[in-house]
Design a protein around this motif. Structure first.
Motif, PDB file in Angstrom:
ATOM      1  N   ALA A  20     -12.290 -11.574  35.248  1.00  0.00           N
ATOM      2  CA  ALA A  20     -12.491 -10.210  34.772  1.00  0.00           C
ATOM      3  C   ALA A  20     -12.472 -10.225  33.467  1.00  0.00           C
ATOM      4  O   ALA A  20     -12.244 -10.988  32.524  1.00  0.00           O
ATOM      5  N   SER A  21     -13.192  -8.883  32.885  1.00  0.00           N
ATOM      6  CA  SER A  21     -13.068  -8.682  31.395  1.00  0.00           C
ATOM      7  C   SER A  21     -11.904  -8.929  30.644  1.00  0.00           C
ATOM      8  O   SER A  21     -10.603  -8.642  31.741  1.00  0.00           O
ATOM      9  N   ASP A  22     -11.760  -9.278  29.365  1.00  0.00           N
ATOM     10  CA  ASP A  22     -10.570  -9.419  28.860  1.00  0.00           C
ATOM     11  C   ASP A  22      -9.741  -8.181  28.676  1.00  0.00           C
ATOM     12  O   ASP A  22      -8.716  -8.383  28.197  1.00  0.00           O
ATOM     13  N   THR A  23     -10.339  -7.150  29.033  1.00  0.00           N
ATOM     14  CA  THR A  23      -9.843  -5.792  28.823  1.00  0.00           C
ATOM     15  C   THR A  23      -8.939  -5.500  29.820  1.00  0.00           C
ATOM     16  O   THR A  23      -8.118  -4.643  29.903  1.00  0.00           O
ATOM     17  N   GLU A  24      -9.075  -6.308  30.966  1.00  0.00           N
ATOM     18  CA  GLU A  24      -8.240  -5.879  32.170  1.00  0.00           C
ATOM     19  C   GLU A  24      -7.185  -6.604  32.698  1.00  0.00           C
ATOM     20  O   GLU A  24      -6.438  -6.607  33.435  1.00  0.00           O
ATOM     21  N   GLY A  25      -6.807  -7.474  31.529  1.00  0.00           N
ATOM     22  CA  GLY A  25      -5.614  -8.232  31.604  1.00  0.00           C
ATOM     23  C   GLY A  25      -5.701  -9.565  32.484  1.00  0.00           C
ATOM     24  O   GLY A  25      -6.707 -10.110  32.766  1.00  0.00           O
ATOM     25  N   ARG A  36     -10.275 -15.678  42.392  1.00  0.00           N
ATOM     26  CA  ARG A  36      -9.519 -15.153  41.523  1.00  0.00           C
ATOM     27  C   ARG A  36     -10.192 -13.716  40.875  1.00  0.00           C
ATOM     28  O   ARG A  36     -11.292 -13.430  40.902  1.00  0.00           O
ATOM     29  N   ASP A  37      -9.269 -12.936  40.532  1.00  0.00           N
ATOM     30  CA  ASP A  37      -9.478 -11.465  40.192  1.00  0.00           C
ATOM     31  C   ASP A  37      -8.235 -11.005  39.401  1.00  0.00           C
ATOM     32  O   ASP A  37      -7.228 -11.536  39.418  1.00  0.00           O
ATOM     33  N   THR A  38      -8.396  -9.692  39.031  1.00  0.00           N
ATOM     34  CA  THR A  38      -7.490  -9.005  38.290  1.00  0.00           C
ATOM     35  C   THR A  38      -6.288  -8.314  39.191  1.00  0.00           C
ATOM     36  O   THR A  38      -6.617  -8.229  40.605  1.00  0.00           O
ATOM     37  N   ARG A  39      -5.108  -8.391  38.592  1.00  0.00           N
ATOM     38  CA  ARG A  39      -4.005  -7.820  39.545  1.00  0.00           C
ATOM     39  C   ARG A  39      -4.239  -6.617  40.014  1.00  0.00           C
ATOM     40  O   ARG A  39      -3.829  -6.327  40.938  1.00  0.00           O
ATOM     41  N   ALA A  40      -5.207  -5.594  39.363  1.00  0.00           N
ATOM     42  CA  ALA A  40      -5.468  -4.209  39.995  1.00  0.00           C
ATOM     43  C   ALA A  40      -6.207  -4.523  41.157  1.00  0.00           C
ATOM     44  O   ALA A  40      -6.318  -3.560  41.945  1.00  0.00           O
ATOM     45  N   TRP A  67      -0.249 -13.653  45.539  1.00  0.00           N
ATOM     46  CA  TRP A  67      -1.415 -12.816  45.618  1.00  0.00           C
ATOM     47  C   TRP A  67      -2.143 -12.901  46.693  1.00  0.00           C
ATOM     48  O   TRP A  67      -2.730 -13.971  46.940  1.00  0.00           O
ATOM     49  N   ILE A  68      -2.856 -11.935  47.074  1.00  0.00           N
ATOM     50  CA  ILE A  68      -3.742 -11.875  48.194  1.00  0.00           C
ATOM     51  C   ILE A  68      -4.793 -10.914  48.099  1.00  0.00           C
ATOM     52  O   ILE A  68      -4.703  -9.848  47.461  1.00  0.00           O
ATOM     53  N   GLY A  69      -6.118 -11.105  48.310  1.00  0.00           N
ATOM     54  CA  GLY A  69      -7.445 -10.417  47.867  1.00  0.00           C
ATOM     55  C   GLY A  69      -8.273 -10.212  49.006  1.00  0.00           C
ATOM     56  O   GLY A  69      -9.315  -9.783  49.120  1.00  0.00           O
ATOM     57  N   VAL A  70      -7.720 -10.832  50.317  1.00  0.00           N
ATOM     58  CA  VAL A  70      -8.443 -10.669  51.555  1.00  0.00           C
ATOM     59  C   VAL A  70      -8.248  -9.292  52.139  1.00  0.00           C
ATOM     60  O   VAL A  70      -7.435  -8.434  51.870  1.00  0.00           O
TER      61      VAL A  70
END
Length: 274
Positions: A20-25, A36-40, A67-70
């Motif tokens: 993600a963008s570095d502005t998103e943590g 991989r993705d941001t926590r949000a 963490w899951i993103g499915v």
């Protein structure tokens, strides 16, 4: 199933090497897909004091997390095949935990509650409008950054507000329109503390992004088969999501920023199990 056409610039990506963008943590990795993705955009799972795996959608619980993103369907399939238990054991560094078949339903309920809470907070802050006339006026004056409708809203009302939004943003002829949520009027009315909530609009860009992120995560998890109206946002096109003047699309979407350009990958922290 992420999509959203509003003014937020929040977009999901399904690439395993994406960041993600570095502005998103910091970025986290899904224990099942390895994306991989941001926590949000992900859901944290944590162990309760008695060792039960529970959703921690606000990432506040102590101890190690997974963490899951499915989507819900993918999670249920992983549970049935035993893949979920194995992935959790590796994430928690222990096999001593209780894994209920009700976990997917609990996650869906927690994400829905979180999204409704976010709408309620924005309503209290004054960045959220309800009522056809107020939204129409704000839309035509170019003040709208997001537009949502109850699942039982009339097609005519949604069409008229979409047209007002397009007029106010000089996008007549485009397919810019709001997102019909899989929630009826009574649920939205209760969440916002207002009567007969049929249409919802955000007049602040930052507020629109906060709402889009919360709705996007929930809608992605419950999947595209959940009854709802046509999801839309104004920059990206996709099967479902939270609408803003930019968008949060599906798992294969490109990451974009509010001006519609793509954001380049940036170095981020990969803390997968916190």
């Amino acid at each position: 199933m992420r999509t959203s056409r509003n003014d937020t610039g929040s977009v999901r990506t399904g690439s395993k090497n994406s960041v993600a963008s570095d502005t998103e943590g910091p970025v986290r990795k899904c224990i099942l897909s390895q994306d991989r993705d941001t926590r949000a955009h992900l859901v944290r799972l944590a162990l309760s004091p008695d060792g039960e795996v529970l959703p921690d959608v606000r990432a506040k619980a102590p101890g190690r997390g997974a963490w899951i993103g499915v989507s819900r369907a993918e999670l249920e399939a992983a549970y049935a095949k035993g893949r979920l238990r194995g992935a959790l054991a590796r994430a928690f560094k222990t096999g001593e935990f209780t894994l209920s078949d009700e976990l997917p339903a609990r996650i869906a309920a927690a994400l829905e509650r979180n999204a409704l809470d976010r709408l309620g907070l924005e309503a209290k802050s004054g960045t959220l409008l309800t009522g056809t006339d107020k939204i129409d006026t704000a839309a035509r004056s170019g003040q709208l950054h997001a537009l949502y409708h109850a699942g039982d809203a009339g097609e005519d009302g949604m069409r008229k507000l979409a047209q007002a939004w397009r007029v106010g943003t000089d996008r007549e002829g485009s397919d810019l329109r709001g997102l019909a949520l899989p929630l009826p009027r009574p649920i939205l009315s209760l969440a916002l503390g207002r009567e007969n909530v049929v249409h919802i609009a955000l007049t602040d860009r930052a507020a629109a992004k906060r709402v889009s992120d919360a709705l996007d995560r929930w809608l992605h998890f419950i999947g595209p088969d959940t009854p709802t109206g046509a999801p839309q946002s104004d920059d990206l096109r996709g099967p479902s999501s939270a609408p803003c003047e930019t968008a949060s699309q599906g798992a294969s979407a490109h990451r974009s920023v509010p001006d519609g350009t793509e954001a380049s990958p940036a170095a981020t922290t990969h803390e997968e199990f916190e």
